[in-house]
Design a protein around this motif. Structure first.
Motif, PDB file in Angstrom:
ATOM      1  N   MET A  57       0.852  -1.192   0.069  1.00  0.00           N
ATOM      2  CA  MET A  57       0.060   0.050  -0.130  1.00  0.00           C
ATOM      3  C   MET A  57       0.800   1.148  -0.044  1.00  0.00           C
ATOM      4  SD  MET A  57      -2.863   1.430   2.697  1.00  0.00           S
ATOM      5  CE  MET A  57      -1.576   2.173   3.936  1.00  0.00           C
ATOM      6  N   VAL A  58       0.344   2.545  -0.672  1.00  0.00           N
ATOM      7  CA  VAL A  58       1.102   3.328  -0.790  1.00  0.00           C
ATOM      8  C   VAL A  58       0.145   4.639  -0.404  1.00  0.00           C
ATOM      9  CG1 VAL A  58       2.869   5.069  -2.000  1.00  0.00           C
ATOM     10  CG2 VAL A  58       2.925   2.584  -2.507  1.00  0.00           C
ATOM     11  N   ASP A  59       0.539   5.376   0.512  1.00  0.00           N
ATOM     12  CA  ASP A  59      -0.326   6.735   0.924  1.00  0.00           C
ATOM     13  C   ASP A  59       0.383   7.813  -0.047  1.00  0.00           C
ATOM     14  OD1 ASP A  59      -1.786   5.779   2.979  1.00  0.00           O
ATOM     15  OD2 ASP A  59      -0.035   6.136   4.527  1.00  0.00           O
ATOM     16  N   ILE A  60      -0.276   8.169  -0.594  1.00  0.00           N
ATOM     17  CA  ILE A  60       0.181   9.203  -2.161  1.00  0.00           C
ATOM     18  C   ILE A  60      -1.129  10.105  -2.595  1.00  0.00           C
ATOM     19  CG2 ILE A  60      -0.375   7.465  -3.789  1.00  0.00           C
ATOM     20  CD1 ILE A  60       2.176   8.679  -5.033  1.00  0.00           C
ATOM     21  N   ASP A  61      -0.794  11.337  -2.323  1.00  0.00           N
ATOM     22  CA  ASP A  61      -1.776  12.369  -2.767  1.00  0.00           C
ATOM     23  C   ASP A  61      -3.175  12.088  -2.200  1.00  0.00           C
ATOM     24  OD1 ASP A  61       0.130  13.440  -4.498  1.00  0.00           O
ATOM     25  OD2 ASP A  61      -0.404  12.262  -6.232  1.00  0.00           O
ATOM     26  N   GLY A  62      -3.303  11.826  -0.929  1.00  0.00           N
ATOM     27  CA  GLY A  62      -4.331  11.634  -0.280  1.00  0.00           C
ATOM     28  C   GLY A  62      -4.975  10.438  -0.389  1.00  0.00           C
ATOM     29  N   MET A  63      -4.415   9.553  -0.914  1.00  0.00           N
ATOM     30  CA  MET A  63      -5.135   8.261  -1.317  1.00  0.00           C
ATOM     31  C   MET A  63      -4.245   7.023  -0.546  1.00  0.00           C
ATOM     32  SD  MET A  63      -5.941   8.414  -5.358  1.00  0.00           S
ATOM     33  CE  MET A  63      -3.945   8.645  -5.761  1.00  0.00           C
ATOM     34  N   HIS A  64      -4.993   5.942  -0.301  1.00  0.00           N
ATOM     35  CA  HIS A  64      -4.317   4.697   0.147  1.00  0.00           C
ATOM     36  C   HIS A  64      -4.346   3.771  -0.981  1.00  0.00           C
ATOM     37  CE1 HIS A  64      -4.588   6.567   4.233  1.00  0.00           C
ATOM     38  NE2 HIS A  64      -5.875   6.838   4.001  1.00  0.00           N
ATOM     39  N   MET A  65      -3.444   3.577  -1.778  1.00  0.00           N
ATOM     40  CA  MET A  65      -3.300   2.858  -3.028  1.00  0.00           C
ATOM     41  C   MET A  65      -2.813   1.436  -2.633  1.00  0.00           C
ATOM     42  SD  MET A  65      -2.398   5.319  -6.123  1.00  0.00           S
ATOM     43  CE  MET A  65      -3.178   4.149  -7.061  1.00  0.00           C
ATOM     44  N   VAL A  66      -3.843   0.470  -3.398  1.00  0.00           N
ATOM     45  CA  VAL A  66      -3.064  -0.904  -3.072  1.00  0.00           C
ATOM     46  C   VAL A  66      -3.107  -1.507  -4.379  1.00  0.00           C
ATOM     47  CG1 VAL A  66      -3.961  -1.257  -0.800  1.00  0.00           C
ATOM     48  CG2 VAL A  66      -5.490  -1.888  -2.695  1.00  0.00           C
ATOM     49  N   GLU A  67      -2.666  -2.637  -4.574  1.00  0.00           N
ATOM     50  CA  GLU A  67      -2.802  -3.373  -6.052  1.00  0.00           C
ATOM     51  C   GLU A  67      -1.395  -2.612  -6.667  1.00  0.00           C
ATOM     52  OE1 GLU A  67      -3.868  -5.875  -7.058  1.00  0.00           O
ATOM     53  OE2 GLU A  67      -5.356  -6.125  -5.315  1.00  0.00           O
TER      54      GLU A  67
END
Length: 130
Positions: A57-67
């Motif tokens: 998971m990457v916290d980036i630009d206000g998002m918690h992105m997975v995959e």
């Protein structure tokens, strides 16, 4: 100014390694959150920000992105690494798919090496019995 991306992963390479490479290629500084224990990972799960309860998971630009692929595509598009023209995009896609195939081949090699060892050992035993 936006905050630095914050990748979350276990203390190892795995699926996060290509995300690290792409962030480095883009010249992006980041701060990692590496899990040393299962409890640290479970804390992230309990926090409710981890879609599908999986990393990376990457916290980036206000998002918690997975995959992993979604993360890579987002970073590439954001930092103009995805390609401006169709040929550049094709080259970028080739690099991504090659990385994926190499990872799969590594897994197959690990599985097959054990099988080949057993086959060779059994073949040798059969030759000795003759």
């Amino acid at each position: 100014m936006s905050r630095k991306p914050k990748p979350h992963y276990f203390n190892g390479r795995g699926r996060m390694e290509t995300v690290r490479w792409l962030l480095a290629a883009a010249g992006v500084e980041f701060e990692e959150q590496l899990f040393e224990t299962r409890e640290e990972f479970e804390e992230l799960v309990q926090g409710g920000n981890l879609m599908y309860e999986q990393v990376p998971m990457v916290d980036i630009d206000g998002m918690h992105m997975v995959e992993t692929r979604a993360i890579l595509r987002y970073i590439a598009a954001k930092h103009n690494l995805y390609g401006r023209i169709l040929q550049e995009q094709a080259w970028s896609k080739q690099c991504f798919l090659c990385r994926r195939e190499l990872r799969l081949l590594g897994s197959l090699a690990a599985i097959c090496s054990g099988v080949l060892d057993r086959v060779t050992e059994n073949s040798f035993k059969l030759l000795l019995l003759k």
